[in-house]
Design a protein around this motif. Structure first.
Motif, PDB file in Angstrom:
ATOM      1  N   GLU A  22      48.966  64.176  57.439  1.00 20.46           N
ATOM      2  CA  GLU A  22      49.041  63.108  56.447  1.00 20.46           C
ATOM      3  C   GLU A  22      50.477  62.601  56.371  1.00 20.46           C
ATOM      4  O   GLU A  22      51.391  63.360  56.052  1.00 20.46           O
ATOM      5  CB  GLU A  22      48.601  63.664  55.077  1.00 20.46           C
ATOM      6  N   ASP A  55      52.663  60.148  54.364  1.00 19.05           N
ATOM      7  CA  ASP A  55      52.755  59.288  53.186  1.00 19.05           C
ATOM      8  C   ASP A  55      53.816  58.211  53.428  1.00 19.05           C
ATOM      9  O   ASP A  55      54.633  58.348  54.355  1.00 19.05           O
ATOM     10  CB  ASP A  55      53.115  60.134  51.956  1.00 19.05           C
ATOM     11  N   TYR A 107      51.007  67.787  54.979  1.00 17.41           N
ATOM     12  CA  TYR A 107      51.623  66.603  54.363  1.00 17.41           C
ATOM     13  C   TYR A 107      53.053  66.366  54.834  1.00 17.41           C
ATOM     14  O   TYR A 107      53.876  67.287  54.826  1.00 17.41           O
ATOM     15  CB  TYR A 107      51.607  66.793  52.842  1.00 17.41           C
TER      16      TYR A 107
END
Ligand code: NAP
Ligand code: MG
Length: 402
Positions: free
Chosen positions: A12, A14, A41
């Protein structure tokens, strides 16, 4: 209802500004209520890129090589204004450029088709996916202004010092010249990415250059594609019931306009730059365009084709209401989840991705949409929703389907 489990993490990435806000809303409203979301993340927001001297971008690309699938939020590519705004140590490179350099891939862009957002070209019924080669040609060219009479040549000096020359022009007056290059290796990986993506999505592949005029440069592109196709893909394409089709670029343009869509159009770097803007605009909106980077090794990075929607973010910061379209970002997630499911043999995850896409499209077709779409739709009596309410409306549709 039990939540869907994931065996392998998704990478992921961001991002920034308004799309970072949408990112969180999408996770909270549309993903975590239904999936035990398993992600590794990486915060590619500009502040953290600056804090880590952009190492986080490199790490996220390496993680994509490890796990195979990533989903990326739009990110700021710093310029002079951003240097001051974020007090940056350096004008960090475009994260997409960094990731592309590490994964070495081709970018595929496809419009999301919705009833009520009609293509300008009446015959287009299915999406047209543009595959743009992202290395070389005019983007890595050298140019010269020729001041007056004289001879311009291309000179290649081999490592042993042998020179090969080709006359460009005997100038009798002022003019211009340009030199550009490409690499067989890059063209080969472009070809393989296109053939793999065609097999993956079960769509025909079209490719076009100007090989009749550019008998060595463009012809090499044509030859490389054909050789790789014959040696590695012919049987696979036949088994999948799809075709590889080569034609001249001007013929391709005419055929694209007459077609009903439903294929991948592989383009050289410049053609892809120009044609993807044309195709995106003719299909309605950049906010309805998906984008996936596919590496020749079969790593996938999904994102939206638009940027961080800075203008809306500043309104959001002032506490004003925004109506930012989250469809392309939702589809980045569904694309990545579906691919993750496919690689892990996780049918539930794949079905969830299909349902979320359908819920998004059904919501718009039921007349609930953000302002950008409301301005161009042929539907009547539409409800214009703000950023958050649109995502909530999709959730309502999705819950009815589950
Ligand atoms: P942008 O973010 O794509 O937005 C340009 C305009 O297009 C917006 O102001 C808005 O028009 C409309 N728009 C784009 N996406 C929309 C959406 N989802 N919903 C509604 N309207 C949408 O491009 P930009 O303003 O030129 O760039 C902003 C930042 O994004 C820059 O820092 C750039 O570096 C970055 N960027 C990142 C990527 C990426 O990560 N892949 C790609 C491109 C740009 P209105 O203002 O008229 O409503
Ligand atoms: Mg362009």
């Amino acid at each position: 209802m039990e939540k869907i489990k994931m065996t392998t993490p998704l990478v992921e990435m961001d991002g920034d500004e308004m799309t970072r806000i949408l990112w969180k809303m999408i996770k909270d409203e549309l993903l975590t209520p239904f999936i035990e979301l398993n992600t590794e993340y990486y915060d590619l927001g500009l502040e953290y890129r600056n804090e880590t001297n952009d190492q986080v971008t490199v790490d996220s690309a390496e993680a994509t090589k490890k796990y195979g699938v990533a989903v990326k939020c739009a990110t700021i590519t710093p310029n002079a204004a951003r240097m001051t705004e974020y007090n940056l140590k350096e004008m960090w490179k475009s994260p997409n450029g960094t990731i592309r350099a590490i994964l070495d891939g081709t970018v595929f862009r496809a419009p999301i088709i919705v009833k009520g957002i009609e293509p300008t070209v009446r015959t287009w019924k299915k999406p047209i996916t543009i595959a743009r080669h992202a290395y070389g040609d005019v983007y890595k060219g050298s140019e010269m202004k020729i001041p007056g009479a004289g001879k311009a040549e291309i000179v290649y000096t081999a490592e042993d010092g042998t020179e090969t020359r080709e006359l460009i022009h005997n100038f009798t007056g002022a003019g211009i010249v340009q030199g550009m290059h490409n690499l067989n290796e890059s063209i080969e990986s472009f070809a393989r990415s296109c053939f793999n993506y065609a097999l993956d999505t079960k769509q025909d592949l079209w490719f076009a250059t100007k090989d009749t005029i550019s008998k060595k440069y463009d012809h090499t592109f044509k030859d490389v594609f054909q050789e790789i196709y014959d040696a590695e893909y012919d049987e696979k394409f036949k088994a999948a019931g799809i075709e590889y089709f080569y034609t001249l670029i001007d013929d391709a343009v005419a055929r694209v306009i007459r077609s009903e869509g439903g294929y991948i159009w592989a383009c050289k770097n410049y053609d892809g730059d120009v044609m993807s803007d044309m195709v995106a605009t003719a299909f309605g909106s950049l906010a309805m365009m998906t984008s996936v980077l596919v590496s020749p090794q079969g790593y996938y990075e999904y994102e939206a084709a638009h940027g961080t929607v800075q203008r809306h973010y500043y309104k959001h910061l002032k506490g004003e209401e925004t109506s930012t379209n989250s469809v392309a970002t939702i589809f980045a997630w569904t694309g990545a989840l579906r691919k993750r499911g496919e690689l892990d043999g996780n049918k539930e995850l794949m079905e969830f991705a299909d349902k979320l896409e359908k819920a998004t499209i059904d919501t718009i077709e039921a007349g609930k949409m953000t302002k950008d779409l409301a301005l161009i739709t042929t539907l009547e009596n539409v409800t214009v929703l703000n950023s958050e309410d649109f995502i909530k409306a999709v959730r309502e549709t999705l819950e009815k389907m589950m």
